[in-house]
Design an enzyme around this catalytic site. Structure first.
Site, PDB file in Angstrom:
ATOM      1  N   ASP A 166      -8.126 -89.740  41.674  1.00 39.39           N
ATOM      2  CA  ASP A 166      -9.563 -89.616  41.524  1.00 39.39           C
ATOM      3  C   ASP A 166     -10.227 -90.113  42.593  1.00 39.39           C
ATOM      4  O   ASP A 166      -9.410 -90.871  43.448  1.00 39.39           O
ATOM      5  CB  ASP A 166      -9.664 -90.435  40.154  1.00 39.39           C
ATOM      6  CG  ASP A 166     -11.338 -90.503  39.950  1.00 39.39           C
ATOM      7  OD1 ASP A 166     -11.946 -89.234  40.067  1.00 39.39           O
ATOM      8  OD2 ASP A 166     -12.072 -91.630  39.856  1.00 39.39           O
ATOM      9  N   LEU A 167     -11.494 -89.970  42.813  1.00 43.46           N
ATOM     10  CA  LEU A 167     -12.177 -90.268  44.327  1.00 43.46           C
ATOM     11  C   LEU A 167     -13.121 -91.436  43.977  1.00 43.46           C
ATOM     12  O   LEU A 167     -12.556 -92.465  44.200  1.00 43.46           O
ATOM     13  CB  LEU A 167     -13.091 -89.132  44.816  1.00 43.46           C
ATOM     14  CG  LEU A 167     -13.834 -89.349  45.923  1.00 43.46           C
ATOM     15  CD1 LEU A 167     -12.767 -89.662  47.293  1.00 43.46           C
ATOM     16  CD2 LEU A 167     -14.355 -87.982  46.653  1.00 43.46           C
ATOM     17  N   ASP A 168     -14.055 -91.245  43.262  1.00 45.91           N
ATOM     18  CA  ASP A 168     -15.001 -92.175  42.770  1.00 45.91           C
ATOM     19  C   ASP A 168     -14.447 -93.301  41.966  1.00 45.91           C
ATOM     20  O   ASP A 168     -14.179 -93.128  40.737  1.00 45.91           O
ATOM     21  CB  ASP A 168     -16.267 -91.544  42.311  1.00 45.91           C
ATOM     22  CG  ASP A 168     -17.149 -90.645  43.014  1.00 45.91           C
ATOM     23  OD1 ASP A 168     -16.715 -90.577  44.399  1.00 45.91           O
ATOM     24  OD2 ASP A 168     -17.728 -89.891  42.473  1.00 45.91           O
ATOM     25  N   THR A 210     -17.946 -95.098  45.294  1.00 41.13           N
ATOM     26  CA  THR A 210     -19.612 -94.450  45.277  1.00 41.13           C
ATOM     27  C   THR A 210     -20.325 -94.558  44.236  1.00 41.13           C
ATOM     28  O   THR A 210     -21.447 -94.328  44.131  1.00 41.13           O
ATOM     29  CB  THR A 210     -19.237 -92.970  45.591  1.00 41.13           C
ATOM     30  OG1 THR A 210     -17.980 -92.618  44.753  1.00 41.13           O
ATOM     31  CG2 THR A 210     -18.750 -92.652  47.192  1.00 41.13           C
ATOM     32  N   LYS A 212     -19.346 -92.696  34.733  1.00 43.89           N
ATOM     33  CA  LYS A 212     -18.337 -92.522  35.744  1.00 43.89           C
ATOM     34  C   LYS A 212     -17.343 -91.385  35.201  1.00 43.89           C
ATOM     35  O   LYS A 212     -16.974 -91.211  33.985  1.00 43.89           O
ATOM     36  CB  LYS A 212     -17.516 -93.992  35.387  1.00 43.89           C
ATOM     37  CG  LYS A 212     -18.383 -94.937  36.270  1.00 43.89           C
ATOM     38  CD  LYS A 212     -17.490 -96.379  36.843  1.00 43.89           C
ATOM     39  CE  LYS A 212     -18.234 -97.248  37.630  1.00 43.89           C
ATOM     40  NZ  LYS A 212     -17.695 -98.655  37.393  1.00 43.89           N
ATOM     41  N   GLY A 213     -16.973 -90.608  36.201  1.00 46.31           N
ATOM     42  CA  GLY A 213     -16.255 -89.443  35.835  1.00 46.31           C
ATOM     43  C   GLY A 213     -16.839 -88.193  34.981  1.00 46.31           C
ATOM     44  O   GLY A 213     -16.331 -87.227  35.068  1.00 46.31           O
ATOM     45  N   ARG A 251     -22.137 -84.083  36.951  1.00 44.70           N
ATOM     46  CA  ARG A 251     -23.579 -84.215  37.218  1.00 44.70           C
ATOM     47  C   ARG A 251     -24.485 -83.581  36.294  1.00 44.70           C
ATOM     48  O   ARG A 251     -25.670 -84.423  35.773  1.00 44.70           O
ATOM     49  CB  ARG A 251     -23.881 -83.457  38.578  1.00 44.70           C
ATOM     50  CG  ARG A 251     -25.143 -84.114  39.348  1.00 44.70           C
ATOM     51  CD  ARG A 251     -25.557 -83.195  40.683  1.00 44.70           C
ATOM     52  NE  ARG A 251     -24.416 -83.256  41.486  1.00 44.70           N
ATOM     53  CZ  ARG A 251     -24.115 -82.387  42.611  1.00 44.70           C
ATOM     54  NH1 ARG A 251     -25.296 -81.454  42.803  1.00 44.70           N
ATOM     55  NH2 ARG A 251     -23.364 -82.074  43.313  1.00 44.70           N
ATOM     56  N   SER A 310     -11.318 -84.789  41.310  1.00 41.70           N
ATOM     57  CA  SER A 310     -12.294 -85.385  41.050  1.00 41.70           C
ATOM     58  C   SER A 310     -13.178 -84.532  40.440  1.00 41.70           C
ATOM     59  O   SER A 310     -13.306 -83.535  40.566  1.00 41.70           O
ATOM     60  CB  SER A 310     -12.922 -85.805  42.703  1.00 41.70           C
ATOM     61  OG  SER A 310     -14.258 -86.114  42.587  1.00 41.70           O
ATOM     62  N   ALA A 311     -14.417 -85.170  39.767  1.00 40.09           N
ATOM     63  CA  ALA A 311     -15.283 -84.290  39.253  1.00 40.09           C
ATOM     64  C   ALA A 311     -16.382 -84.044  40.073  1.00 40.09           C
ATOM     65  O   ALA A 311     -17.437 -83.231  39.739  1.00 40.09           O
ATOM     66  CB  ALA A 311     -15.851 -85.317  38.048  1.00 40.09           C
ATOM     67  N   SER A 312     -16.348 -84.775  41.249  1.00 41.28           N
ATOM     68  CA  SER A 312     -17.620 -84.335  42.347  1.00 41.28           C
ATOM     69  C   SER A 312     -17.557 -83.368  43.126  1.00 41.28           C
ATOM     70  O   SER A 312     -16.497 -82.954  43.657  1.00 41.28           O
ATOM     71  CB  SER A 312     -17.525 -85.796  42.940  1.00 41.28           C
ATOM     72  OG  SER A 312     -18.513 -85.784  44.183  1.00 41.28           O
ATOM     73  N   ASN A 328     -19.336 -83.379  45.759  1.00 34.85           N
ATOM     74  CA  ASN A 328     -19.482 -84.028  47.042  1.00 34.85           C
ATOM     75  C   ASN A 328     -18.004 -84.593  47.428  1.00 34.85           C
ATOM     76  O   ASN A 328     -18.103 -85.008  48.531  1.00 34.85           O
ATOM     77  CB  ASN A 328     -20.535 -85.131  47.095  1.00 34.85           C
ATOM     78  CG  ASN A 328     -21.988 -84.381  46.677  1.00 34.85           C
ATOM     79  OD1 ASN A 328     -22.400 -83.412  47.095  1.00 34.85           O
ATOM     80  ND2 ASN A 328     -22.407 -85.032  45.693  1.00 34.85           N
ATOM     81  N   LYS A 346     -13.539 -83.419  32.746  1.00 33.43           N
ATOM     82  CA  LYS A 346     -12.972 -84.564  32.155  1.00 33.43           C
ATOM     83  C   LYS A 346     -13.796 -84.936  31.080  1.00 33.43           C
ATOM     84  O   LYS A 346     -15.095 -84.993  31.039  1.00 33.43           O
ATOM     85  CB  LYS A 346     -12.764 -85.640  33.016  1.00 33.43           C
ATOM     86  CG  LYS A 346     -12.013 -85.292  34.336  1.00 33.43           C
ATOM     87  CD  LYS A 346     -12.423 -86.565  35.451  1.00 33.43           C
ATOM     88  CE  LYS A 346     -11.711 -86.171  36.777  1.00 33.43           C
ATOM     89  NZ  LYS A 346     -11.729 -87.361  37.783  1.00 33.43           N
ATOM     90  N   GLU A 389      -6.673 -93.173  38.018  1.00 37.17           N
ATOM     91  CA  GLU A 389      -8.135 -92.781  37.737  1.00 37.17           C
ATOM     92  C   GLU A 389      -8.874 -94.217  37.039  1.00 37.17           C
ATOM     93  O   GLU A 389      -8.073 -95.321  36.616  1.00 37.17           O
ATOM     94  CB  GLU A 389      -7.949 -92.018  36.105  1.00 37.17           C
ATOM     95  CG  GLU A 389      -8.571 -90.653  36.178  1.00 37.17           C
ATOM     96  CD  GLU A 389     -10.038 -90.464  36.422  1.00 37.17           C
ATOM     97  OE1 GLU A 389     -10.855 -91.434  36.295  1.00 37.17           O
ATOM     98  OE2 GLU A 389     -10.389 -89.201  37.031  1.00 37.17           O
ATOM     99  N   ASP A 390     -10.147 -94.186  37.296  1.00 40.32           N
ATOM    100  CA  ASP A 390     -11.094 -95.373  36.970  1.00 40.32           C
ATOM    101  C   ASP A 390     -11.844 -95.275  35.847  1.00 40.32           C
ATOM    102  O   ASP A 390     -12.444 -96.227  34.966  1.00 40.32           O
ATOM    103  CB  ASP A 390     -11.958 -95.764  38.085  1.00 40.32           C
ATOM    104  CG  ASP A 390     -13.121 -94.990  38.184  1.00 40.32           C
ATOM    105  OD1 ASP A 390     -12.777 -93.693  38.347  1.00 40.32           O
ATOM    106  OD2 ASP A 390     -14.116 -95.360  38.288  1.00 40.32           O
TER     107      ASP A 390
HETATM  108  P1  B16 Z   1     -21.276 -84.984  41.977  1.00 38.94           P
HETATM  109  P2  B16 Z   1     -14.906 -88.710  40.022  1.00 38.94           P
HETATM  110  C1  B16 Z   1     -17.411 -88.326  39.748  1.00 38.94           C
HETATM  111  O1  B16 Z   1     -16.446 -88.316  40.606  1.00 38.94           O
HETATM  112  C2  B16 Z   1     -18.171 -89.528  39.713  1.00 38.94           C
HETATM  113  O2  B16 Z   1     -17.358 -90.491  38.944  1.00 38.94           O
HETATM  114  C3  B16 Z   1     -19.649 -89.355  38.388  1.00 38.94           C
HETATM  115  O3  B16 Z   1     -20.141 -90.423  38.416  1.00 38.94           O
HETATM  116  C4  B16 Z   1     -20.337 -88.243  38.929  1.00 38.94           C
HETATM  117  O4  B16 Z   1     -21.363 -87.984  38.352  1.00 38.94           O
HETATM  118  C5  B16 Z   1     -19.459 -87.128  39.259  1.00 38.94           C
HETATM  119  O5  B16 Z   1     -17.994 -87.370  39.943  1.00 38.94           O
HETATM  120  C6  B16 Z   1     -20.194 -85.751  39.751  1.00 38.94           C
HETATM  121  O6  B16 Z   1     -20.415 -86.141  41.239  1.00 38.94           O
HETATM  122  O7  B16 Z   1     -22.634 -85.495  41.742  1.00 38.94           O
HETATM  123  O8  B16 Z   1     -21.098 -85.904  43.339  1.00 38.94           O
HETATM  124  O9  B16 Z   1     -21.036 -83.855  41.793  1.00 38.94           O
HETATM  125  O10 B16 Z   1     -14.782 -90.173  39.340  1.00 38.94           O
HETATM  126  O11 B16 Z   1     -14.327 -87.785  39.137  1.00 38.94           O
HETATM  127  O12 B16 Z   1     -14.204 -88.723  41.460  1.00 38.94           O
HETATM  128 MG    MG Z   2     -13.497 -92.150  39.037  1.00 40.83          MG
END
Ligand code: B16
Ligand code: MG
Length: 218
Positions: free
Chosen positions: A9-11, A17, A45-46, A49, A114-116, A118, A145, A169-170
């Site tokens: 996982d990233l964040d 972040t 978290k996870g 958006r 990652s869910a992000s 970005n 997730k 994963e966190d």
């Molecule tokens: P974005 P992960 C998740 O990343 C974050 O934990 C979560 O807080 C955030 O809302 C989600 O990514 C979406 O991020 O707005 O950058 O697309 O923990 O899955 O790496």
């Molecule tokens: Mg995370």
């Protein structure tokens, strides 16, 4: 030698972040007269958006039009990207490089999960963009997730069966996703929150080379 798929996982795992998401979501929530503390941030978290904004609105009992919803999401992301643009490799969490280097040395396959949306920008900022054999992020999935989709796509891209994949994963939702995917889940954080992970460590400084080697040989 065995080859396993290691999915990060990233964040909250590679970089913290969450503190930047917190600042951006708090600014947005407060502008709508909705209070927002670290406790609320933990629940995001996870979480994707869209789902995050839905949750914030429901906490404040607010209903808004689709146009406003989209505008607020864009503003939050712009604000968040402002923080991200100042990141560099000093923000990689302790001992993550040691574990990544060990996996490379042991010729294991590594993916981001990652869910992000970005994720690629963040990896570039911290100079880890060339480190992964696969990168799966919020742009590649249709189900967030705790759905296991993100990790199953990562396993497929690595060419490794899910049962031979290990997920770091966190978040509660992420550990659940790894378990549902039939992968080995390693929770990074507190036992109170991630009790359903198969292994739990406070952070990577607690993860020994021997533990990683045992996962490879399992
Ligand atoms: P974005 P992960 C998740 O990343 C974050 O934990 C979560 O807080 C955030 O809302 C989600 O990514 C979406 O991020 O707005 O950058 O697309 O923990 O899955 O790496
Ligand atoms: Mg995370």
């Amino acid at each position: 030698m065995k080859t396993k798929g290691f999915i990060f996982d990233l964040d909250g795992v590679i970089v913290d972040t969450a503190k930047y998401h917190f600042l951006a979501w708090k600014k947005l929530a407060n502008s709508l007269d909705i209070s927002f503390s670290e406790a609320e941030n933990e629940q995001l978290k996870g979480v994707s958006r869209v789902k995050s904004l839905e949750k914030i609105l429901s906490w404040g009992n607010k209903t808004i039009s689709e146009d406003t919803f989209n505008r607020l999401m864009a503003e939050k992301n712009e604000d968040y990207l402002g923080h991200i643009s100042k990141m560099d490799e000093d923000e990689i969490l302790p001992d993550v490089p040691r574990v990544l280097n060990l996996l490379k040395k042991e010729k294991q396959l590594i993916s981001l999960g990652s869910a992000s949306k970005n994720a690629r920008t963040i990896l570039e900022r911290v100079s880890l963009n060339t480190c992964f054999d696969a990168i799966v992020d919020g742009n590649d999935v249709s189900k967030a997730k705790p759905d296991p989709e993100v990790f199953l796509i990562a396993a497929k891209q690595l060419g490794i069966a899910p049962k031979n994949c290990i997920v770091f994963e966190d978040s509660i939702a992420g550990v659940e996703a790894a378990n549902v995917a039939n992968m080995i889940s390693v929770g990074i954080g507190s036992e109170d929150v991630l009790g359903h992970a198969q292994h739990i460590f406070k952070d990577f400084t607690e993860i020994s080379d021997e533990f990683i080697k045992a996962l490879i040989e399992r």
